[in-house]
Design an enzyme around this catalytic site. Structure first.
Site, PDB file in Angstrom:
ATOM      1  N   HIS A 218      59.949  36.880  52.824  1.00  0.00           N
ATOM      2  CA  HIS A 218      61.266  36.796  52.203  1.00  0.00           C
ATOM      3  C   HIS A 218      61.751  35.356  52.085  1.00  0.00           C
ATOM      4  CE1 HIS A 218      63.918  36.301  55.815  1.00  0.00           C
ATOM      5  NE2 HIS A 218      63.029  37.058  56.434  1.00  0.00           N
ATOM      6  N   ASP A 237      62.028  31.747  59.865  1.00  0.00           N
ATOM      7  CA  ASP A 237      62.494  33.012  59.269  1.00  0.00           C
ATOM      8  C   ASP A 237      63.134  32.794  57.898  1.00  0.00           C
ATOM      9  OD1 ASP A 237      64.868  35.587  60.331  1.00  0.00           O
ATOM     10  OD2 ASP A 237      63.180  35.618  58.921  1.00  0.00           O
ATOM     11  N   GLU A 271      66.550  39.787  51.985  1.00  0.00           N
ATOM     12  CA  GLU A 271      66.002  40.611  53.083  1.00  0.00           C
ATOM     13  C   GLU A 271      67.003  40.726  54.218  1.00  0.00           C
ATOM     14  OE1 GLU A 271      63.796  41.161  56.985  1.00  0.00           O
ATOM     15  OE2 GLU A 271      65.091  39.534  56.304  1.00  0.00           O
ATOM     16  N   GLU A 272      67.707  39.643  54.491  1.00  0.00           N
ATOM     17  CA  GLU A 272      68.577  39.589  55.670  1.00  0.00           C
ATOM     18  C   GLU A 272      69.793  40.501  55.549  1.00  0.00           C
ATOM     19  OE1 GLU A 272      66.375  36.544  57.893  1.00  0.00           O
ATOM     20  OE2 GLU A 272      67.640  38.301  58.264  1.00  0.00           O
ATOM     21  N   ASP A 299      56.486  37.762  57.916  1.00  0.00           N
ATOM     22  CA  ASP A 299      57.874  37.386  58.211  1.00  0.00           C
ATOM     23  C   ASP A 299      57.898  36.767  59.599  1.00  0.00           C
ATOM     24  OD1 ASP A 299      61.109  39.154  58.177  1.00  0.00           O
ATOM     25  OD2 ASP A 299      60.549  37.065  58.538  1.00  0.00           O
ATOM     26  N   HIS A 376      68.218  32.787  62.527  1.00  0.00           N
ATOM     27  CA  HIS A 376      69.574  33.079  62.051  1.00  0.00           C
ATOM     28  C   HIS A 376      70.597  32.056  62.546  1.00  0.00           C
ATOM     29  CE1 HIS A 376      68.389  37.623  61.573  1.00  0.00           C
ATOM     30  NE2 HIS A 376      67.560  36.797  60.976  1.00  0.00           N
TER      31      HIS A 376
HETATM   32 ZN   LIG Z   1      62.931  37.470  58.524  1.00  0.00          ZN
END
Ligand SMILES: [Zn+2]
Length: 530
Positions: A218, A237, A271-272, A299, A376
């Site tokens: 992603h 990520d 995706e998130e 991922d 994140h």
């Molecule tokens: Zn991810």
């Protein structure tokens, strides 16, 4: 920063109306969305929302471990935050545009769990020369450069902001440069109803163009506490996954690789926030009847947190494709190790393909408790991972072997092997030497050949079930032609994968030994000895 403080920030950002923080009063213009989450996440999510004075609506439906809920769109970020901080999942939910879609997902997920997608083709390894040619070109620096560009050139790659779109445009140009000069390769944006498009590069297959192999990761990133404006490098990520498949794409083209099956490289948007991009693409492929024979999801590939090199996700993936992938690891990345893990409902884009009924697999960088703790946040940087892409190299190699052994075909100077496992040249045995592990679908026939010289008094074929093999394959042997379940010189049909066939005074020439899938089976080897 504590959770309590974070939540008030989110509430503020989300709707800027203090009234909202109390209860999910639906302001007249507030858009509602429908989500599905794992039943095992419901209590945690409900509790967390409650502690912030937000009452979740009653489930619309719950079945097969999946729950459908209705939610104000502004609460999506909060949901993502809770699922990540409390359950340590990347996405962990799917967002839907209608109640019908959400309820259909509950049914689909239940059906997929009860009857996993049969693999449309049998998975086996017989393309060593081409795969090794591509593997030798994989370079850490290229992967590092892609991660660096994606994680430093944009404030964030969030799905509904301009910088998220800019990252897609940049990747499109990178892939277009890689593809230049190849008329059989196209690169396009897959546009969605939100700002960020997904990016897809396609190499059209030579002999089986209607069978499609997908490799993806992603493109979007998220800063959990400030999604729209916060800094989100997302180096691991998931710039690392996108960079790993970009390198696989680059070495394929650099070696003049022409796949027999069509190969699609995908960088998914959104995706998130609930697998938005991959769900849209997988469902559109399903509804237009595209025959996807296998999907690899990468991922998070660059953080070395576990003693294992690969965490093989076993939930919401395809068991036969998983064992094919572990066979690729033991064959092409010797010395590395893997362990099986579960990561929960909709933890990444492989789940979109899974619930659309396609076989998918996801090798992860670690176990769920040893993965990158910085995701994140502003801290998910290349520097945090030691400033190199060393760990991602084995994932790029896995991607190369996945496309080479599933899409078949060949690189410049090499011969394309059989795509059906039968015939000569590809799946050949050496006297007394065990084959690489292979797996097969129910009713599939995977064949090997052994050339027997004259004057031999005995010939024995054995199949063996290797570590964590599953299912039941039977052995059929025939001289000079492929056997069928009706025509053979010898058969062995026990209830396991361990079978044996003996022939006395075998004729000189080519003997065929085939594994027949009495049921779908995994991790089997073949050996012939005269
Ligand atoms: Zn991810």
């Amino acid at each position: 920063m504590t959770l309590k403080k974070v939540v008030s920030t989110v509430a503020f950002l989300a709707c800027a109306t203090p009234a909202f923080a109390e209860a999910p009063q639906q302001s007249p213009k507030e858009k509602m969305v429908w989500i599905t989450i794992g039943s095992d996440a419901l209590a945690t999510v409900r509790e967390s929302f409650k502690s912030d004075g937000v009452e979740l609506s009653a489930p619309l439906r719950e079945k097969g471990g999946v729950v459908a809920l209705r939610l104000p769109e502004s609460q999506i970020v909060k949901l993502a935050g809770v699922i990540h901080s409390k359950l340590n999942r990347c996405a962990g939910f799917v967002a839907h545009d209608s109640e019908t879609q959400a309820l259909e997902e509950v049914e689909r997920a239940t059906t997929a769990a009860l009857a996993p997608a049969p693999s449309a083709v049998s998975y086996f390894i017989n393309n060593g020369p081409s795969v090794n040619a591509m593997l030798s070109g994989v370079a850490e620096l290229n992967i590092r450069n892609t991660i660096n560009s994606l994680s430093t050139n944009y404030n964030n790659r969030y799905y509904n902001v301009q910088s998220g779109k800019d990252a897609a445009t940049w990747l499109q140009s990178q892939w277009t440069t890689i593809a230049s000069g190849r008329s059989d390769i196209s690169v396009a944006l897959f546009t969605h109803t939100w700002t960020q498009p997904s990016v897809i590069a396609t190499i059209t297959g030579t002999t089986l163009p209607n069978e499609v192999v997908v490799l993806g990761g992603h493109l979007d990133s998220i800063n959990q506490s400030s999604p729209t404006t916060g800094k989100a490098p997302g180096a691991d990520d998931d710039a690392s996954g996108v960079a790993s498949i970009t390198e696989a794409f680059r070495v394929a083209v650099a070696n003049g690789y022409k796949p027999a099956r069509t190969v699609k490289f995908m960088a998914y948007a959104g995706e998130e926030v609930g697998l938005y991009g991959s769900k849209a693409i997988a469902n559109s492929f399903k509804s237009s009847g595209v025959n996807v024979v296998g999907v690899l999801q990468l991922d998070m590939t660059n953080y070395k947190g576990s003693s294992y090199d690969f965490g093989m996700v076993t939930d919401n993936t395809n068991a036969t494709l998983n064992s094919f992938t572990t066979s690729l690891i033991s064959t092409y990345i010797p010395g590395t190790t893997y362990t099986n893990i579960t990561c929960g409902y909709a933890c990444s884009d492989h789940a979109s393909w899974y619930s659309a009924g396609y076989p998918s697999t996801m090798p992860f960088e670690a176990t769920m408790t040893t993965d990158n703790p910085q995701i994140h946040t502003t801290g998910d940087t290349l520097t945090y991972m030691g400033g190199t892409a060393t760990n991602s190299v084995k994932f790029a190699k896995l991607a190369v072997s996945f496309l080479g052994e599933l899409a078949k075909g060949a690189t410049t100077g090499n011969t394309p092997p059989p795509t059906d496992g039968g015939g000569t040249g590809g799946n050949t045995l050496t006297n007394g030497v065990e084959s690489a592990q292979y797996s097969g679908a129910k009713s599939s026939m995977t064949c090997w050949t052994l050339t027997v010289p004259s004057g031999k008094t005995s010939l024995v074929f054995n199949t063996a079930g290797k570590t964590s093999n599953t299912g039941d394959s039977d052995l059929y042997v025939r001289f000079n032609a492929e056997p069928t379940t009706g025509t053979y010189n010898c058969k062995s049909e026990g209830s396991t994968n361990t079978e044996s066939c003996s022939v006395t005074n075998p004729s000189a020439g080519t003997w065929y030994a085939c594994s027949y899938g009495y049921s779908a089976y995994t991790n089997v080897t073949m050996k012939g000895t005269y």
